[in-house]
Write a protein that holds these residues in place. Structure first.
Motif, short mmCIF file in Angstrom:
data_model
loop_
_atom_site.label_atom_id
_atom_site.label_comp_id
_atom_site.label_asym_id
_atom_site.label_seq_id
_atom_site.Cartn_x
_atom_site.Cartn_y
_atom_site.Cartn_z
N ARG A 326 0.82 -1.22 0.00
CA ARG A 326 0.00 0.00 0.00
C ARG A 326 0.85 1.27 0.00
O ARG A 326 1.67 1.47 0.88
CB ARG A 326 -0.97 0.03 1.18
CG ARG A 326 -2.14 -0.91 1.05
CD ARG A 326 -3.28 -0.52 1.98
NE ARG A 326 -4.43 -1.38 1.78
CZ ARG A 326 -4.64 -2.50 2.45
NH1 ARG A 326 -3.77 -2.89 3.37
NH2 ARG A 326 -5.70 -3.23 2.23
N GLY A 327 0.60 2.08 -1.01
CA GLY A 327 1.32 3.33 -1.14
C GLY A 327 2.39 3.24 -2.21
O GLY A 327 3.32 2.43 -2.08
N LEU A 332 7.80 1.44 -4.14
CA LEU A 332 9.02 1.62 -4.92
C LEU A 332 10.25 1.74 -4.02
O LEU A 332 11.33 1.27 -4.38
CB LEU A 332 8.87 2.86 -5.82
CG LEU A 332 7.73 2.76 -6.84
CD1 LEU A 332 7.56 4.07 -7.60
CD2 LEU A 332 7.96 1.61 -7.82
N ARG A 333 10.06 2.35 -2.86
CA ARG A 333 11.18 2.45 -1.92
C ARG A 333 11.57 1.07 -1.40
O ARG A 333 12.75 0.75 -1.27
CB ARG A 333 10.79 3.38 -0.77
CG ARG A 333 11.95 3.75 0.15
CD ARG A 333 11.59 4.89 1.08
NE ARG A 333 10.44 4.58 1.92
CZ ARG A 333 9.26 5.22 1.83
NH1 ARG A 333 9.08 6.17 0.90
NH2 ARG A 333 8.28 4.90 2.63
N ALA A 346 9.24 -7.49 -8.22
CA ALA A 346 8.54 -6.70 -9.24
C ALA A 346 7.58 -5.73 -8.57
O ALA A 346 6.57 -6.15 -8.00
CB ALA A 346 7.77 -7.63 -10.19
N PRO A 347 7.86 -4.42 -8.61
CA PRO A 347 6.94 -3.44 -8.02
C PRO A 347 5.74 -3.21 -8.94
O PRO A 347 5.90 -2.90 -10.11
CB PRO A 347 7.80 -2.18 -7.90
CG PRO A 347 8.81 -2.30 -9.00
CD PRO A 347 9.05 -3.78 -9.20
N MET A 348 4.54 -3.38 -8.43
CA MET A 348 3.33 -3.22 -9.21
C MET A 348 2.53 -2.05 -8.67
O MET A 348 2.00 -2.10 -7.55
CB MET A 348 2.49 -4.50 -9.16
CG MET A 348 3.24 -5.77 -9.53
SD MET A 348 3.87 -5.78 -11.22
CE MET A 348 2.35 -5.85 -12.15
N THR A 349 2.49 -0.96 -9.43
CA THR A 349 1.78 0.24 -9.03
C THR A 349 0.80 0.63 -10.14
O THR A 349 0.75 -0.01 -11.19
CB THR A 349 2.76 1.39 -8.77
OG1 THR A 349 3.46 1.72 -9.99
CG2 THR A 349 3.79 1.01 -7.70
N ALA A 355 -4.79 2.26 -7.30
CA ALA A 355 -4.12 3.05 -6.28
C ALA A 355 -4.57 2.57 -4.90
O ALA A 355 -5.76 2.36 -4.66
CB ALA A 355 -4.44 4.53 -6.44
N GLY A 356 -3.61 2.37 -4.01
CA GLY A 356 -3.92 1.85 -2.68
C GLY A 356 -3.80 0.35 -2.58
O GLY A 356 -3.90 -0.20 -1.48
#
Length: 419
Positions: A326-327, A332-333, A346-349, A355-356
């Motif tokens: 979440r966030g 990503l951080r 794997a960052p999934m945004t 979102a969220g």
């Protein structure tokens, strides 16, 4: 207005500010498909969909090299003109048989295999698509002429409402992933098929993530449920350790699409090396079921190891493990800090997820070791505590364990220990 202005404003500093500099990162070397060199450090690769660990298998490599020696690196033309080899036909025949379909067509990518569906979606038709389907299924709807109806993720009641209120007599097609590529859950194919039968609709299933993973023989969600959709599509870049795609179904449908789908007519043929690699991987998939058992064992331990720390891995019961953080900034951080701790995820945004609902998607392969799994869990523990995602008081006393979805196999030599 200058049409290129949006490009000029897309600067490196903007990428850094939005965190999108996490993407298109360069890996300089790979080791057995389980570790990579990234930023001058050797770390565990936990973001690959090479589920059966075959991309580094010597037999697959040798098959690809033999094809290059015989046919070269490219055929220089489309399948329709000068690019068809007996090698392509062999893969198509074997995939059709494996998937329980009459015929199949092989494409240069899985994305293109789904786009091949466009000629089936006429202007008087309706297409019903799960909100969590892969982007390629969204794209084929844009290319086709059918009217789109999105249903809430895996919500059969909502789908039935949409089907019921659609004009009687209209052509209807239902699109769904087998295993959803972010959430990691499995579609309810029996329910989809029952609804399709009641409303004179057809089901098309994208089995990119379930081929090689689900089913007694590894043929995917259709085999797992014992239910056959009209068409099955799949990428060859997951369990088949190659690059390409396939669409399989009734012979008359595949024949029609070969001559009407622009994504097939106007693209170069899949390279000989990729076709040969997929053929070799398909044979290994069918003769070495212990690989499937191994990746399922690792996935179950990964799910429960993360949950024991206090993480939420959602509704997944498959090797696609989404770790909810979440966030966007935090996601990503954490990706960066996990890389520093020795694990590539794997960052999934947004727009990949709502979102969220940001997640770090984690996937292990049959080639990963128990030691690498422990390194991954230790990294998630350290980074989760540093980021405040995990409670300082320690892990939860109880958690809901995940029981991985497994095929029923009469014989298997898998035990799940270190290879």
């Amino acid at each position: 207005m200058d049409v290129w202005e949006k490009c000029r404003s897309w600067t490196a500093s903007q990428l850094q500010e939005t965190g999108q500099d996490c993407y298109y990162q360069v890996i300089s070397d790979t080791f057995d498909g389980t570790e990579v060199t990234f930023a001058d450090r050797r770390i565990v690769m936990a973001a690959s969909h090479d589920y059966l660990g075959l991309s580094a298998d010597q037999r697959v490599r040798e098959a690809a090299m033999a094809a290059v020696r015989r046919f070269g690196t490219s055929l220089g033309g489309s399948r329709a003109i000068s690019g068809s080899l007996r090698l392509h036909e062999q893969l198509e025949e074997q995939l059709a048989q494996f998937l329980g379909q009459e015929s199949a067509a092989v494409l240069p990518s899985g994305y293109q295999a789904n786009l091949m569906l466009a000629p089936l979606l006429d202007k008087d038709d309706y297409v019903f698509s799960d909100l969590s389907n892969h982007a390629s299924l969204d794209e084929v709807i844009r290319l086709g002429e059918a009217k789109e109806r999105k249903f809430l993720h895996s919500n059969m009641k909502h789908l039935e409402e949409l089907l019921t209120t659609t004009r009687a007599g209209a052509g209807k097609t239902i699109l769904s992933d087998g295993i959803f590529s972010v959430e990691g859950d499995i579609c309810d194919l029996p329910a989809l098929t029952q609804l399709a039968g009641r409303h004179s609709a057809y089901v098309v299933l994208d089995s990119s993530h379930d081929l090689g993973v689900l089913g007694p023989k590894g043929a995917g969600a259709a085999e797992h449920y014992g239910v056959q959709p009209l068409l099955i599509t799949s990428a060859l870049s997951k369990s088949l350790a190659s690059v390409g795609g396939v669409i399989a179904g009734p012979a008359e449908v595949i024949r029609y699409l070969r001559f009407h789908a622009r994504t097939s007519l106007f693209t170069a043929a899949a390279s000989p090396a990729n076709v040969a690699a997929a053929l070799a991987a398909l044979e290994i998939l069918q003769t070495e079921p212990e690989r499937r058992q191994r990746v399922l064992n690792l996935a179950e331990r990964l799910h429960n190891g993360l949950r024991a720390l206090g993480y939420d891995t959602g509704a997944s019961t498959t090797p696609v493990v989404p770790v909810l953080v979440r966030g966007r900034e935090r996601c990503l951080r954490m990706w960066r800090k996990l890389c520093e701790a020795g694990v590539f995820t794997a960052p999934m945004t947004y727009p990949g997820v709502r979102a969220g609902r940001e997640v770090l998607r984690v996937t292990l392969t049959a080639a990963h070791t128990d030691t690498q799994l422990e390194r991954l869990l230790n990294a998630f523990e350290a980074v989760g505590l540093a980021e405040g995602v995990l409670p300082e008081a320690g892990p939860p006393r109880e958690y809901a364990p995940v029981r991985i979805t497994r095929p029923t196999m009469a014989t298997s030599t898998a035990r799940g220990e270190e290879p």
